[in-house]
Scaffold this motif. Structure first.
Motif, short mmCIF file in Angstrom:
data_model
loop_
_atom_site.label_atom_id
_atom_site.label_comp_id
_atom_site.label_asym_id
_atom_site.label_seq_id
_atom_site.Cartn_x
_atom_site.Cartn_y
_atom_site.Cartn_z
N PHE A 1 30.37 9.90 -11.24
CA PHE A 1 32.03 9.47 -10.87
C PHE A 1 32.30 8.71 -12.31
O PHE A 1 33.18 9.37 -13.21
CB PHE A 1 32.57 9.15 -9.82
N ARG A 2 32.33 7.96 -12.57
CA ARG A 2 32.50 7.05 -13.68
C ARG A 2 31.82 7.69 -14.92
O ARG A 2 33.02 7.98 -16.12
CB ARG A 2 32.02 5.19 -13.71
N ALA A 3 31.03 8.55 -14.68
CA ALA A 3 30.32 9.14 -16.23
C ALA A 3 31.06 10.42 -16.97
O ALA A 3 31.64 10.26 -17.56
CB ALA A 3 28.79 9.54 -16.12
N SER A 4 31.45 11.07 -15.27
CA SER A 4 32.56 12.37 -15.68
C SER A 4 33.49 12.35 -16.01
O SER A 4 34.60 12.75 -16.89
CB SER A 4 31.91 12.67 -15.04
N LEU A 5 34.55 10.80 -15.55
CA LEU A 5 35.46 10.10 -15.68
C LEU A 5 35.78 9.60 -17.03
O LEU A 5 36.87 10.68 -17.86
CB LEU A 5 36.36 9.26 -15.11
N ALA A 6 34.79 9.07 -17.74
CA ALA A 6 34.51 8.52 -19.19
C ALA A 6 34.61 9.08 -19.83
O ALA A 6 35.62 9.25 -20.90
CB ALA A 6 33.68 7.55 -19.15
N ALA A 7 33.69 9.90 -19.45
CA ALA A 7 33.47 11.53 -20.49
C ALA A 7 35.03 11.96 -20.82
O ALA A 7 35.11 12.60 -22.21
CB ALA A 7 32.58 12.76 -20.40
N PHE A 8 35.52 12.74 -19.66
CA PHE A 8 36.44 12.86 -20.04
C PHE A 8 37.97 12.89 -20.58
O PHE A 8 38.92 13.15 -21.76
CB PHE A 8 37.74 13.27 -18.95
N VAL A 9 38.09 11.08 -20.34
CA VAL A 9 38.96 10.44 -20.77
C VAL A 9 38.75 10.13 -22.27
O VAL A 9 39.60 10.10 -23.61
CB VAL A 9 39.50 9.34 -20.61
N ASP A 10 37.52 10.06 -22.68
CA ASP A 10 36.94 9.91 -24.05
C ASP A 10 37.56 11.12 -25.00
O ASP A 10 37.46 11.02 -26.32
CB ASP A 10 35.52 9.35 -24.01
#
Length: 196
Positions: A73-82
């Motif tokens: 969850f956190r890796a996917s969200l961070a990659a999207f936000v980045d």
């Protein structure tokens, strides 16, 4: 004609990862109590002995599933936000990511809210993992808010934004309305100073 290559033995780590991945998919879609260990084993294609070599109980498997879900969850969200560089766009991207998640076929809500609801705090480790995930999301939101409102002021709106996201998850689950994420962002945006 060449002889076929001998099949490679599946490592212990690979079997464990496959078991966790299968359990994650099944628990996410069907719930923790409704999905039995026998179904997980059947779909993973592993024996009960293999399960218990890695996990002493179903609750231990659920705990590892939650840890894995948190990582993904956190890796996917961070990659999207980045993908965004402007602070306000980065914050908005959190809500866009949620909208896309809500629109996925088979969206079944948040595994952390679901585990808290199903177990009612009866298994302390599972309750703690749910709490830690929500706290991690809130800290992440605070980090995104810092450039907009300052370090000292960021924790309060981060808690509010986290609450709005959890509410949007519930609305999307009950109504099937992926637009709940966009409405949550519109409310969140009003909590920010006009200069943000």
């Amino acid at each position: 004609m060449s002889s076929p290559m001998p099949s490679q033995p599946v490592s212990r780590a690979d079997k464990r990862a496959h078991l966790v991945d299968t359990a994650l998919r099944l628990f996410a879609a069907g719930g923790y109590h409704a999905v039995g260990i026998d179904r997980v084993l059947a779909e993973a294609g592993v024996a009960k002995k293999t399960l218990y070599a890695h996990f002493p109980s179903k609750n231990a498997l659920i705990a590892e599933v939650l840890r894995e879900r948190d990582r993904r969850f956190r890796a996917s969200l961070a990659a999207f936000v980045d993908r965004q560089s402007v602070p306000l766009d980065r914050l908005a991207a959190v809500f866009v990511w949620h909208r896309q998640w809500f629109a996925e076929p088979g969206f079944a809500g948040c595994m952390f809210l679901n585990v808290a609801a199903e177990f009612h705090g009866e298994v302390a480790e599972l309750q703690q993992l749910a709490r830690e995930h929500k706290q991690a999301v809130e800290r992440y939101l605070a980090g995104l808010l810092e450039p907009l409102v300052g370090v000292d002021a960021a924790p309060a709106p981060a808690a509010d934004f986290n609450l709005l996201l959890d509410g949007a998850i519930g609305v999307a689950l009950v109504s099937g309305d992926a637009g709940a994420a966009e409405r949550a962002w519109n409310m969140a945006r009003r909590l920010l100073p006009a200069t943000a």
